[in-house]
Design a protein around this motif. Sequence first.
Motif, short mmCIF file in Angstrom:
data_model
loop_
_atom_site.label_atom_id
_atom_site.label_comp_id
_atom_site.label_asym_id
_atom_site.label_seq_id
_atom_site.Cartn_x
_atom_site.Cartn_y
_atom_site.Cartn_z
N LEU A 109 27.38 -4.35 -70.47
CA LEU A 109 27.36 -4.55 -71.92
C LEU A 109 28.18 -3.46 -72.61
CD1 LEU A 109 23.60 -5.42 -72.64
CD2 LEU A 109 25.53 -6.97 -72.28
N GLN A 110 28.59 -3.76 -73.83
CA GLN A 110 29.34 -2.79 -74.62
C GLN A 110 28.50 -1.53 -74.84
OE1 GLN A 110 31.25 -4.61 -78.07
NE2 GLN A 110 30.82 -2.75 -79.23
N GLY A 111 29.13 -0.39 -74.61
CA GLY A 111 28.42 0.87 -74.85
C GLY A 111 27.63 1.37 -73.66
N ALA A 112 27.59 0.57 -72.58
CA ALA A 112 26.82 0.99 -71.40
C ALA A 112 27.46 2.19 -70.72
CB ALA A 112 26.69 -0.17 -70.41
N GLY A 113 28.79 2.27 -70.82
CA GLY A 113 29.49 3.40 -70.20
C GLY A 113 30.55 2.98 -69.18
N THR A 116 34.00 5.09 -69.52
CA THR A 116 33.74 6.48 -69.11
C THR A 116 33.51 6.55 -67.61
OG1 THR A 116 32.55 6.69 -71.21
CG2 THR A 116 32.28 8.49 -69.63
N LYS A 120 35.28 8.48 -64.53
CA LYS A 120 34.56 9.44 -63.67
C LYS A 120 34.78 9.12 -62.19
CE LYS A 120 30.53 10.39 -66.67
NZ LYS A 120 29.09 10.08 -66.84
N ARG A 142 38.39 -5.16 -78.17
CA ARG A 142 38.25 -3.95 -78.99
C ARG A 142 39.48 -3.07 -78.74
NH1 ARG A 142 34.30 -0.12 -78.40
NH2 ARG A 142 34.48 -0.42 -76.15
N GLN A 148 40.75 4.20 -75.64
CA GLN A 148 39.79 5.09 -74.96
C GLN A 148 40.14 5.22 -73.48
OE1 GLN A 148 35.79 3.61 -75.10
NE2 GLN A 148 35.00 5.31 -73.89
N THR A 249 23.74 4.79 -66.18
CA THR A 249 24.28 5.88 -66.99
C THR A 249 23.20 6.49 -67.88
OG1 THR A 249 24.87 4.40 -68.78
CG2 THR A 249 26.55 4.79 -67.10
N LYS A 250 23.55 7.63 -68.43
CA LYS A 250 22.72 8.31 -69.45
C LYS A 250 21.38 8.79 -68.89
CE LYS A 250 25.30 5.47 -72.63
NZ LYS A 250 25.43 4.73 -73.86
N GLY A 275 25.16 8.33 -63.87
CA GLY A 275 25.88 9.15 -64.83
C GLY A 275 24.89 10.08 -65.51
N GLU A 276 25.25 11.34 -65.55
CA GLU A 276 24.32 12.30 -66.15
C GLU A 276 25.00 13.16 -67.20
OE1 GLU A 276 20.93 13.34 -64.30
OE2 GLU A 276 21.62 13.02 -62.26
N GLY A 277 25.88 12.57 -67.99
CA GLY A 277 26.53 13.32 -69.06
C GLY A 277 27.84 12.67 -69.44
N GLU A 278 28.48 13.20 -70.47
CA GLU A 278 29.70 12.59 -70.98
C GLU A 278 30.97 13.12 -70.32
OE1 GLU A 278 29.57 11.07 -75.15
OE2 GLU A 278 28.28 12.82 -75.43
P1 GDP Z 1 31.69 0.93 -72.55
O1 GDP Z 1 31.65 0.25 -73.88
O2 GDP Z 1 30.74 0.29 -71.58
O3 GDP Z 1 33.05 1.10 -71.98
O4 GDP Z 1 31.05 2.39 -72.78
P2 GDP Z 1 31.78 3.79 -72.96
O5 GDP Z 1 32.36 4.24 -71.67
O6 GDP Z 1 32.67 3.74 -74.14
O7 GDP Z 1 30.51 4.72 -73.24
C1 GDP Z 1 29.75 4.60 -74.43
C2 GDP Z 1 29.24 5.98 -74.83
O8 GDP Z 1 28.31 6.44 -73.86
C3 GDP Z 1 30.32 7.03 -74.90
O9 GDP Z 1 30.08 7.85 -76.01
C4 GDP Z 1 30.17 7.80 -73.60
O10 GDP Z 1 30.59 9.15 -73.71
C5 GDP Z 1 28.69 7.72 -73.41
N1 GDP Z 1 28.27 7.87 -72.00
C6 GDP Z 1 28.70 7.18 -70.91
N2 GDP Z 1 28.06 7.58 -69.80
C7 GDP Z 1 27.21 8.57 -70.17
C8 GDP Z 1 26.25 9.38 -69.48
O11 GDP Z 1 26.03 9.30 -68.25
N3 GDP Z 1 25.56 10.28 -70.24
C9 GDP Z 1 25.74 10.40 -71.58
N4 GDP Z 1 25.03 11.30 -72.26
N5 GDP Z 1 26.61 9.64 -72.26
C10 GDP Z 1 27.34 8.74 -71.57
#
Ligand code: GDP
Length: 297
Positions: A109-113, A116, A120, A142, A148, A249-250, A275-278
């Motif tokens: 989903l959008q925003g899942a990571g 990023t 990584k 988008r 990005q 993630t997160k 995933g444990e951080g940005e």
């Molecule tokens: P996408 O829409 O699935 O491509 O998601 P993105 O890669 O754009 O990630 C959405 C937001 O989640 C961004 O602000 C990332 O920095 C953040 N993010 C991704 N993975 C992690 C993670 O493991 N930990 C944290 N804290 N933030 C994350």
Amino acid sequence: MAFEGLTERLQNAMKKLRGKGKVSEADLRDTMREIRLALLEADVNFAVVKDFVKTVRDRAVGAKVLEGLNPAQQIVKIVDEELTKMMGETAVPLNKSPKIPTIIMMVGLQGAGKTTTAGKLANQLKTEQNARPLMIAADVYRPAAIDQLVTVGKQIDVPVFEMGTDVDPVEIVRQGLAQAETNHNDYVFIDTAGRLQIDEQLMDELANIKALANPTEILLVVDAMTGQNAVATAEGFDNKLDVTGVILTKLDGDTRGGAALSIRSVTGKPIKFVGEGEKMSDLDVFHPDRMASRILG
Ligand code: GDP
């Protein structure tokens, strides 16, 4: 902190046993009730919790734990082992294609990571294995998504193939793969589009990309903070695409733990990374036993 509430409740449930010289059947029943509530409160899937509690109780009874030495300690060990099993037992490595490139499709989903995490993983392969990855920007809905990925690519010094937003994603992938072949890239990451929720059109597009690319890995990226929704999302994507693995993630956030504990049992698909951080370095191989120890505190 992740799992904070769950850890505290599980520890409390076990602590009561530890204080006792002899653990009775009633004590075991109470403890199992508390463990059950702790898991449900952490948003673990109901059926998974039910199976877990039954297995732990059956094992404790079967092993005549209550009659032996250190019953409390033995029950903690059983809980630890069963939590580990629930999450898949052992770490599952990334599959590699016998012939380059290994194609890895990132979905979620959008925003899942996804974006990023693609960065990584590409970065990890590059720094640890001297790999030469290429990332393909196939999220045309988008414009910011392409920017990005390009930014991430620059940051980790990995090339990004993009054709803007006016070309069909399947065509972008076709041309991106051709470039990977020309340049002998050994890994290709396809960053696909996400939506706020699963929809048929998105799923059809992903299925078309899968049919074209025949990826070695389809990694589903899910946000651990979304608990049972993450599990439902995983089932939705898996039914349509037959994913090969999950990335959670997160986990650095204050997730209750439900997704981490349920996804493997519900979908049967391994969690491969967390995933444990940005930061680009914030990605770890998922070890079920270490995660169980962390949850138990
Ligand atoms: P996408 O829409 O699935 O491509 O998601 P993105 O890669 O754009 O990630 C959405 C937001 O989640 C961004 O602000 C990332 O920095 C953040 N993010 C991704 N993975 C992690 C993670 O493991 N930990 C944290 N804290 N933030 C994350």
